[in-house]
Scaffold this active site. Structure first.
Site, PDB file in Angstrom:
ATOM      1  N   PHE A 420      15.954 -12.560  29.448  1.00 11.80           N
ATOM      2  CA  PHE A 420      16.149 -11.289  30.173  1.00 11.80           C
ATOM      3  C   PHE A 420      17.544 -11.189  30.801  1.00 11.80           C
ATOM      4  CE2 PHE A 420      13.288 -12.422  34.162  1.00 11.80           C
ATOM      5  CZ  PHE A 420      14.148 -13.436  34.509  1.00 11.80           C
ATOM      6  N   GLU A 421      17.817  -9.983  31.290  1.00 11.29           N
ATOM      7  CA  GLU A 421      19.147  -9.626  31.819  1.00 11.29           C
ATOM      8  C   GLU A 421      20.259  -9.914  30.803  1.00 11.29           C
ATOM      9  OE1 GLU A 421      19.893 -10.578  35.921  1.00 11.29           O
ATOM     10  OE2 GLU A 421      17.816 -10.185  36.456  1.00 11.29           O
ATOM     11  N   GLY A 422      19.944  -9.637  29.539  1.00 12.47           N
ATOM     12  CA  GLY A 422      20.892  -9.870  28.450  1.00 12.47           C
ATOM     13  C   GLY A 422      20.565 -11.185  27.776  1.00 12.47           C
TER      14      GLY A 422
END
Ligand SMILES: Cc1cc2nc3c(=O)[nH]c(=O)nc-3n(C[C@H](O)[C@H](O)[C@H](O)COP(=O)(O)OP(=O)(O)OC[C@H]3O[C@@H](n4cnc5c(N)ncnc54)[C@H](O)[C@@H]3O)c2cc1C
Length: 601
Positions: A420-422
């Site tokens: 997550f978050e890239g």
């Protein structure tokens, strides 16, 4: 390029920030001219700022010790209300929110230090607080909000009204171009009507507010819809929590599927303007994602404590296991990598403190990419060092009268960090794009078939002039620029600089060899990015260590152990770089792609 690929690319390009001042230190590593003065000396935290942070960390640490049982939170899948209320009383929901809006007004560095502390204890609380203020309502409003929006929402957020960030949809993971949630403006312009469904919205099942990304109509006359960002009241009629999602780790995450059915959103809740939502989302993530490596640094240092004590105390085959080479090397790797994650995080945080509008895209992405992957290795190796006890739950260990070391929980909780978050893959693409940016600026026009022949010829001449000066310079060693580096570590800094020149050369050769098709060679580009990340880890570690050594707080034993840790890190990192360089030439990439293609058929 397929229409879907083009749409995704155009959207991502439109939301790119202009790289102020030609990019920061991290980006310069790819051009072979690393601006060492930007990383060394490490930007200093002022004493006043440090004291403010220490006071908060003291309170937070005491609260965690007295009131929080991370294993119970993991087991029950719930965070007790009294814990949330206690965190709110401490001001933990408004760490970076300025005091005039009711927050603590602490710096990014102190916020990262808080994330390190939280990450060393409880990933569920880290995620709650981070989703709220790293990516939830406070961060985009602090960056892009109007005064009125800040006055209206920030005091609520600082007071513990939990917020969330809703970008992902069932069809929208890494690629926001396919977004289906829509916000239709009312004819009188007073509000928007929001319709759609968001997936995996962290804090979504508990939030009072959320930043929601939705498509708004394009310009009159057939303009394509664009993404806009809104602050949405989660108790507004039409907002429904469809499901609370449950995961392998982060078991107490208040994460859900959120449906919006004709939800009325006041026009004043639009952030930055129609069509600017992706910029809001991506910029928010740029700074927001620093929290993740910070938490990873905390987790890694905790793993180091557990691994060290177990390696010293557990005796097998006539010696403490830490004296057997196979375990000793793991321990050394954990210590060195944990220091590197912390160094990258503190450096990137310091850049934000020095200039709130600093372009830290590449630094934050490196810290996220390298930090989350290193943290996963660290927790995995810690489990290996603890053997069967690493795999056993803390509760089961306690029931047998052993120390309840929760490595098993840490392993489950840390797996998501590379997703997550890239995700790591998207981070590599993102950084590769930035790495190639100076070349696209110099030579892009020469390759652009949509330009006239004269314009392309002119661009080619300009590019030839640039490369005629730049490329030979990549073969010439540089001197100087190391005054701020501790003498014992200068050799490592020098080697990192030489490797940066080699990286620039090899990347340039790859550009000549593959031309525009280089864009498709993700694994090759990924290797260049990974080399850049290693160089970033080396240079920030050397700079961080130089700073600690110069502060003069260490005794001779401490000095020796810090110097040898960083020298060891740099040597192992250079080993990884050598492997990556070798793989850029000798690899099985084509065979791998062909094999996958046959599987997909
Ligand atoms: C626990 C949890 C919490 C989350 N919290 C939030 C939240 O608060 N708000 C929010 O909006 N979202 C949230 N998400 C969503 C998260 O950010 C996404 O999972 C992430 O963006 C990846 O999207 P995806 O899972 O759909 O993967 P996909 O985009 O479908 O990708 C699947 C795989 O393919 C790779 N891939 C995709 N495209 C490419 C490409 N072009 N080239 C190479 N590889 C590629 C990816 O790296 C990944 O490995 C959360 C997810 C989880 C699991």
């Amino acid at each position: 390029m397929s229409p879907g690929e083009r749409a995704a690319l155009e959207l991502a390009e439109a939301a790119r920030e202009p790289a102020g001042g030609g990019g920061g230190f991290a980006a310069s590593l790819f051009m072979g001219r690393p601006r060492l003065s930007r990383v060394s000396p490490l930007p200093r935290q002022t004493l006043e700022d440090r004291d403010q942070g220490d006071a908060f960390l003291e309170r937070l640490g005491r609260f965690m010790d007295a009131e929080v049982d991370p294993d119970a939170i993991d087991r029950d899948g719930e965070i007790p209300e009294r814990v949330i209320a206690g965190l709110s009383r401490l001001g933990a929901f408004g760490i970076k929110i300025p005091a005039r809006y009711g927050g603590l007004g602490l710096s990014q560095t102190n916020y990262s230090r808080a994330a390190m502390l939280l990450g060393s204890r409880c990933a569920n609380l880290t995620a709650l607080l981070s989703a709220h203020q790293s990516i939830g309502v406070p961060q985009p409003l602090l960056t892009f909000g109007t005064d009125e929006q800040r006055r209206r929402f920030l005091p609520r957020c600082a007071g513990g009204d939990i917020s969330a960030f809703a970008l992902t949809e069932p069809g929208v993971g890494s690629d926001p171009a396919k977004m289906e949630t829509v916000a239709t403006p009312s004819p009188d312009g007073t509000h928007y009507v929001l319709d759609g469904e968001k997936l995996w919205c962290t804090n979504g099942t508990k939030a009072g507010l959320a930043v929601v990304m939705a498509k708004t109509p394009g310009a009159p006359g057939g303009g394509a819809p664009k993404i806009s960002a809104f602050v949405v009241e989660m108790d507004a009629p039409g907002v429904e929590v469809v499901q609370r999602c449950r995961f392998m780790g982060l078991r107490a995450l208040y994460n859900g599927v959120i449906r919006f059915d004709r939800v009325r959103v006041p026009a004043e809740n639009l952030i930055l303007g129609e069509g600017r939502g992706l910029k809001v989302a991506l910029t928010t993530l740029n700074t927001g994602r620093i929290t993740l490596p910070a938490a990873c640094a905390g987790m890694a240092k905790r793993c180091l404590e557990w691994a060290t004590s177990w390696a010293g105390e557990r005796v097998q085959w006539g010696a403490p296991i830490g004296r057997h080479d196979a375990v000793a090397q793991k321990l050394a790797g954990i210590a060195a990598d944990a220091f590197a994650i912390e160094s990258m995080t503190l450096y990137t945080s310091a850049l934000v403190d020095r200039d709130k509008r600093a372009d830290v895209r590449v630094e934050a992405a490196f810290a996220k990419l390298w930090g989350s992957e290193a943290a996963w290795r660290i927790v995995n190796e810690t489990m290996q060092i603890r053997g069967g006890r690493g795999y056993e739950t803390a509760a089961s260990l306690a029931a047998r009268g052993e120390a309840p070391v929760p490595v098993e929980r840490f392993l489950r909780d840390s797996r998501i960090n590379t997703i997550f978050e890239g995700s790591s893959e998207i981070m590599r693409l993102f950084i590769a794009r930035e790495a190639l940016d100076p070349h696209l600026k110099v030579a892009g026009a020469a390759l652009n078939t949509q330009l006239s022949t004269t314009a392309r010829l002119r661009a080619a001449l300009r590019a030839a002039r640039f490369y005629a000066l730049w490329y030979p310079g990549l073969w010439i060693p540089r001197a100087g620029g190391l005054a701020a580096t501790h003498p014992a570590l200068r050799k490592d800094m020098r080697k990192a600089r030489a490797l940066s020149r080699k990286l620039a050369r090899r990347q340039f050769h790859a550009m000549l060899r593959h031309g525009p098709k280089l864009e498709k060679r993700q694994i090759l580009l990924g290797r260049f990015v990974d080399i850049g990340a290693e160089l970033f880890a080396m240079t920030t570690s050397v700079s961080h260590a130089s700073h600690l050594l110069e502060a003069g707080d260490l005794d001779p034993g401490g000095i020796n152990s810090l110097v040898s840790k960083v020298q060891y890190f740099c040597k192992t990192s250079r080993g990884r770089v050598a492997g990556l360089f070798a793989a850029t030439r000798r690899n099985a990439d084509r065979e791998g792609y062909r094999l996958a293609a046959s599987l997909l058929k």
